[in-house]
Design a protein around this motif. Structure first.
Motif, PDB file in Angstrom:
ATOM      1  N   SER A  91       0.823  -1.210   0.000  1.00  0.00           N
ATOM      2  CA  SER A  91       0.000   0.000   0.000  1.00  0.00           C
ATOM      3  C   SER A  91       0.857   1.260   0.000  1.00  0.00           C
ATOM      4  CB  SER A  91      -0.933  -0.005   1.216  1.00  0.00           C
ATOM      5  OG  SER A  91      -1.691   1.171   1.263  1.00  0.00           O
ATOM      6  N   ASP A  92       1.927   1.268   0.806  1.00  0.00           N
ATOM      7  CA  ASP A  92       2.848   2.417   0.817  1.00  0.00           C
ATOM      8  C   ASP A  92       3.418   2.653  -0.575  1.00  0.00           C
ATOM      9  OD1 ASP A  92       2.657   2.755   3.621  1.00  0.00           O
ATOM     10  OD2 ASP A  92       4.371   1.418   3.978  1.00  0.00           O
ATOM     11  N   LEU A  93       3.779   1.575  -1.248  1.00  0.00           N
ATOM     12  CA  LEU A  93       4.424   1.679  -2.555  1.00  0.00           C
ATOM     13  C   LEU A  93       3.436   2.008  -3.667  1.00  0.00           C
ATOM     14  CD1 LEU A  93       6.832  -1.291  -2.045  1.00  0.00           C
ATOM     15  CD2 LEU A  93       7.479   1.121  -2.161  1.00  0.00           C
ATOM     16  N   GLN A  94       2.167   1.631  -3.499  1.00  0.00           N
ATOM     17  CA  GLN A  94       1.153   1.912  -4.511  1.00  0.00           C
ATOM     18  C   GLN A  94       0.700   3.363  -4.478  1.00  0.00           C
ATOM     19  OE1 GLN A  94      -1.787  -0.978  -3.458  1.00  0.00           O
ATOM     20  NE2 GLN A  94      -0.794  -2.615  -4.612  1.00  0.00           N
ATOM     21  N   SER A  95       0.742   3.980  -3.302  1.00  0.00           N
ATOM     22  CA  SER A  95       0.196   5.336  -3.199  1.00  0.00           C
ATOM     23  C   SER A  95       1.088   6.292  -2.420  1.00  0.00           C
ATOM     24  CB  SER A  95      -1.180   5.283  -2.531  1.00  0.00           C
ATOM     25  OG  SER A  95      -1.062   4.740  -1.226  1.00  0.00           O
ATOM     26  N   GLY A  96       2.311   5.875  -2.113  1.00  0.00           N
ATOM     27  CA  GLY A  96       3.169   6.692  -1.264  1.00  0.00           C
ATOM     28  C   GLY A  96       3.939   7.769  -1.990  1.00  0.00           C
ATOM     29  N   LEU A  97       4.281   8.776  -1.231  1.00  0.00           N
ATOM     30  CA  LEU A  97       5.116   9.857  -1.730  1.00  0.00           C
ATOM     31  C   LEU A  97       6.437   9.833  -0.983  1.00  0.00           C
ATOM     32  CD1 LEU A  97       2.564  12.822  -1.882  1.00  0.00           C
ATOM     33  CD2 LEU A  97       3.448  11.474  -3.780  1.00  0.00           C
ATOM     34  N   VAL A 120       5.967   7.312  -5.855  1.00  0.00           N
ATOM     35  CA  VAL A 120       6.759   6.102  -6.102  1.00  0.00           C
ATOM     36  C   VAL A 120       5.965   5.013  -6.826  1.00  0.00           C
ATOM     37  CG1 VAL A 120       8.326   6.532  -4.183  1.00  0.00           C
ATOM     38  CG2 VAL A 120       6.307   5.098  -3.817  1.00  0.00           C
ATOM     39  N   SER A 121       4.693   5.248  -7.112  1.00  0.00           N
ATOM     40  CA  SER A 121       3.898   4.198  -7.748  1.00  0.00           C
ATOM     41  C   SER A 121       4.439   3.753  -9.117  1.00  0.00           C
ATOM     42  CB  SER A 121       2.417   4.590  -7.831  1.00  0.00           C
ATOM     43  OG  SER A 121       2.223   5.699  -8.659  1.00  0.00           O
ATOM     44  N   PRO A 122       5.020   4.627  -9.965  1.00  0.00           N
ATOM     45  CA  PRO A 122       5.588   4.110 -11.216  1.00  0.00           C
ATOM     46  C   PRO A 122       6.717   3.101 -10.980  1.00  0.00           C
ATOM     47  CG  PRO A 122       5.289   6.472 -11.383  1.00  0.00           C
ATOM     48  CD  PRO A 122       5.040   6.096  -9.943  1.00  0.00           C
ATOM     49  N   LEU A 123       7.527   3.328  -9.971  1.00  0.00           N
ATOM     50  CA  LEU A 123       8.584   2.381  -9.631  1.00  0.00           C
ATOM     51  C   LEU A 123       7.981   1.074  -9.132  1.00  0.00           C
ATOM     52  CD1 LEU A 123      11.621   1.859  -9.355  1.00  0.00           C
ATOM     53  CD2 LEU A 123      11.483   2.820  -7.053  1.00  0.00           C
TER      54      LEU A 123
END
Length: 181
Positions: A91-97, A120-123
């Protein structure tokens, strides 16, 4: 990066990667910041002729890490071998800044040079994406002992990102933030 007035205050390039953590909690991840380059930093020193003493602060998923300041570095500084590690959930990686701030160290009170937030979602999407591995070419006697990057076949699903990707920071818009990966 931009200063508090919304003006360009310099450029920061971060080299980041994501890795799956197998223990102690399967399904957890880590975001790594390996290296950073700061350039064209606005001089915020109050004394004429003084140069910035910059340091970098990186924040992600409720965690913060920072570098040591570089005395008199001025407008450009590189941080090699940072090895910043940020525990993260999917979840952090899907929507995190990821937030990058550059500060100027001073004896009494540090001054922020500028900051930017990176989505960071593109990564994450490239990490979670399908991996198509092509059959490796036949090796020749000259190739013996060299590391082969693929061994044939196709793999789908999660894969460990082995090399850091550069991320140029940009100021987020009102609806979303952007990053060139």
């Amino acid at each position: 990066i931009e200063n508090a007035k919304g003006e360009k205050a310099g450029t920061v390039v971060l080299y980041v990667s994501i890795a799956a953590v197998s223990s102690p909690s399967p399904g957890e991840y880590e975001l790594f910041v390996h290296k950073a380059r700061c350039s064209d930093l606005q001089n915020v020193e109050r004394m004429y002729g003084d140069k910035n003493d910059p340091y970098l602060v990186v924040k992600f998923a409720g965690n913060t890490q920072k570098t040591e300041y570089r005395d008199g570095a001025g407008a450009s500084v590189e941080y090699e071998n940072l090895n910043f590690s940020f525990p993260a959930t999917a979840s952090d990686l899907q929507s995190g800044l990821l937030t990058a701030e550059v500060w100027d160290h001073n004896q009494f009170r540090d001054a922020i040079i500028g900051q930017a937030m990176v989505d960071v979602s593109p990564l994450w999407q490239s990490f979670e994406g399908e991996m198509n591995l092509k059959k490796a070419p036949k090796t020749t006697p000259q190739d013996k002992g060299k590391d082969a990057k693929t061994n044939g076949g196709t793999s789908r699903g999660k894969g460990k990102r082995t090399s850091p990707s550069p991320v140029r920071t940009k100021k987020p818009t009102s609806s979303s933030s952007t990053a060139s990966v």
